[in-house]
Write a protein that holds these residues in place. Structure first.
Motif: not given
Length: 549
Positions: A237-242, A515-521, A536-540, A544-547
């Motif tokens: 679920g990490v879409t950006a990092m430093h 940039d968003f995620i869909i999680v299970d709880q 994490v079930e989906q990452t966008w 665009e869905k990337v995971f």
């Protein structure tokens, strides 16, 4: 300005300038959505519209026509998580090399290295990471002789979990020319036995004596590391990092991948202050591509070592080693030139400081530089800010220096931190709530691969001050715990703010990247002790869905 930089800059401009703009609308409906508004308050929504990769609106008219419609099935939708301090290629390397994180003894670590060596016979060096003697029954540093029993024909180099110490076999020490007569460098230590012979453990700046003999990472290996790390982060679920400290070679590598438009996650890169091309990279100025996948606008400098290896620089001696006060990796007399150079170039300075002495010296120098040169608006940072003298806590807010902190460091360190510094100094240690109350934002991260990259482990640690076995029962110095909203903000809006990217990331508000995620709880309704179990079930990214799990 280097020829390569000019060529890559032109290529980036050409790619961005000639890319076709495709009208694309997306509706995500039937979700339990949470984000923050720009003031940090929770906003709930059931549907979200995306137009050409950016948020078009929350709770839009769902009857209008969209190019794509996705039913979220009532799942929880959150902004993509932003890790404010990690090591991207270090994570990739860790995923591809021998991993010693879960070893419980030196014998088990040696066995894992031997298994890896057997499975990878072609490697010139055997490298890995993750050992932590504090988790072993004897809590003693390993020795070269331990490795020699299994591997004596190839050099072995294994970095400690915190990256501030390394363990070599005798072949590795021999190739590096490290023997009884080798002196420890300034800011480092060659650990030696009673007879004065090197044991195989090198701390902080002494690691460079061996590091320089390891073959330089080639482009093929860099690509493999980046792809492995990107895949891992997106699955969490990490879409950006430093990226906390990149050399010139990685600077060029990231530019190439930006040109190719193949960076897997958004990278806010910090140039390493120790790189001999620092001045050239500063002269190139900040680099931010139009799609916000690469932003180079900061410098990572190195103050002291780590607490676990007693390299963190303390004002008073270690409680469990009265003859030691830690190490300054960058000498205080070199601070003024470094701080002035970076800040005068208009770059944010992000300074690694773990011990209370390193933190005080950094705050003192920031104050002196601001008075003489300005630069307070650059949102300069202290990375880690783990042990701070209580009298220095309020200075972060008064100087507007951001404490960039990693919650899982506290739950990983709880078994040794009080041994290292004693109960009295714990008043200013891992002091997240105290810093927030003083009026400063606290961006959060993991320091992967030192810690695991899962941001929900960090949110859980921040809220409970417990490990994932619910220890200690009432939380470790629980008065410094964060609320769930504060922790959520630390991994989203505050992390974006710490990278000067709150204009495009950190919240799901119109105009920002989708940039968003869909999680299970639903993290806002589960018990705090269950936060780390979030999957994490989906990452966008950019709509665009990337995971997908």
């Amino acid at each position: 300005m280097s020829k390569l930089y000019k060529k890559l800059s032109l290529a980036v401009a050409l790619v961005i300038g000639t890319s076709p703009v495709l009208a694309d609308t997306l509706l995500i409906k039937n979700v339990k959505g949470y984000t923050l508004d720009e003031s940090g308050e929770i906003v709930k929504f059931q549907a979200m519209a995306v137009d050409d990769g950016k948020i078009a609106g929350l709770n839009p008219d769902t009857t209008q026509q969209y190019d794509r419609t996705v039913d979220g099935g009532g799942k929880t939708l959150l902004p993509g998580m932003i890790d404010a301090h990690g090591h991207l290629l270090g994570l990739g390397s860790n995923l591809l090399e021998v991993d010693l994180r879960d070893t419980s003894s030196v014998q088990q670590a040696v066995s894992k290295v031997a298994e890896y060596a057997l499975a990878n016979p072609a490697g010139e060096w055997i490298t890995g990471r993750g050992w932590n003697q504090e988790l072993w029954s004897d809590r003693a540093y390993p020795r070269a002789s331990d490795l020699d029993t299994k591997i004596d024909d190839r050099p072995v180099w294994l970095t400690r979990v915190d990256g501030h110490a390394g363990w070599a076999n005798s072949r590795g020490l021999e190739l590096a020319g490290i023997d009884k007569d080798t002196q420890s460098p300034k800011g480092g230590q060659i650990v030696k036995d009673e007879q004065g012979n090197p044991t195989g453990v090198l701390i902080d700046n002494a690691m460079g004596l061996l590091d320089k003999h390891i073959p330089e990472t080639g482009n093929e290996q860099l690509n493999a590391q980046l792809d492995a790390a990107g895949e891992h982060l997106l699955s969490n679920g990490v879409t950006a990092m430093h990226d906390a400290g990149i050399p010139h070679s990685v600077y060029d590598f990231y530019l190439r991948r930006a040109v190719e438009q193949t960076l897997p996650v958004r990278i806010y890169a910090m140039i390493s202050a120790t790189d001999d091309q620092l001045e050239t990279m500063l002269e190139n100025g900040p680099i931010r591509d139009a799609d916000d996948f690469l932003f180079i606008n900061s410098v990572k400098a190195y103050g002291d070592g780590a607490l676990g290896s007693r390299g963190a620089a303390l004002l008073e001696p270690y409680s469990d080693a009265p003859h030691q006060k830690g190490l300054m990796v960058t000498q205080p007399e070199d601070f003024p030139d470094l701080f002035n150079q970076v800040i005068n170039a208009g770059f944010q300075l992000n300074f690694h400081a773990i011990g209370d002495r390193a933190n005080r010296l950094a705050l003192d120098q920031f104050e002196a530089t601001f008075k003489k040169h300005g630069g307070q608006s650059l949102r300069n940072r202290i990375e880690h800010a783990q042990v701070v003298a209580p009298s220095d806590l309020a200075r972060f807010s008064s100087l507007q220096v951001l404490p960039s902190m990693q919650p899982t460091h506290a739950t990983s360190d709880k078994n040794m931190a009080e041994d290292r510094i004693g109960e009295d100094r714990m008043e200013g240690a891992y002091a997240w709530q105290s810093l927030l109350k003083s009026g400063i934002a606290v961006p959060l991260g993991s320091d992967f691969p030192v810690e695991l990259a899962n941001p929900f482990y960090g949110i859980h640690a921040a809220v409970t001050r417990q490990d994932r076995d619910n220890n200690p029962v009432k939380g470790w110095y629980a008065h410094e715990a964060l609320s769930l909203k504060q922790a959520f903000k630390g991994f989203t809006l505050d992390a974006a703010y710490a990278a000067h990217m709150e204009d495009s990331l950190g919240t799901l508000t119109p105009g920002k990247w989708a940039d968003f995620i869909i999680v299970d709880q639903d993290i806002f309704s589960v018990k705090p002790e269950a936060l780390w179990k979030t999957s994490v079930e989906q990452t966008w990214v950019a709509g665009e869905k990337v995971f997908e799990k």
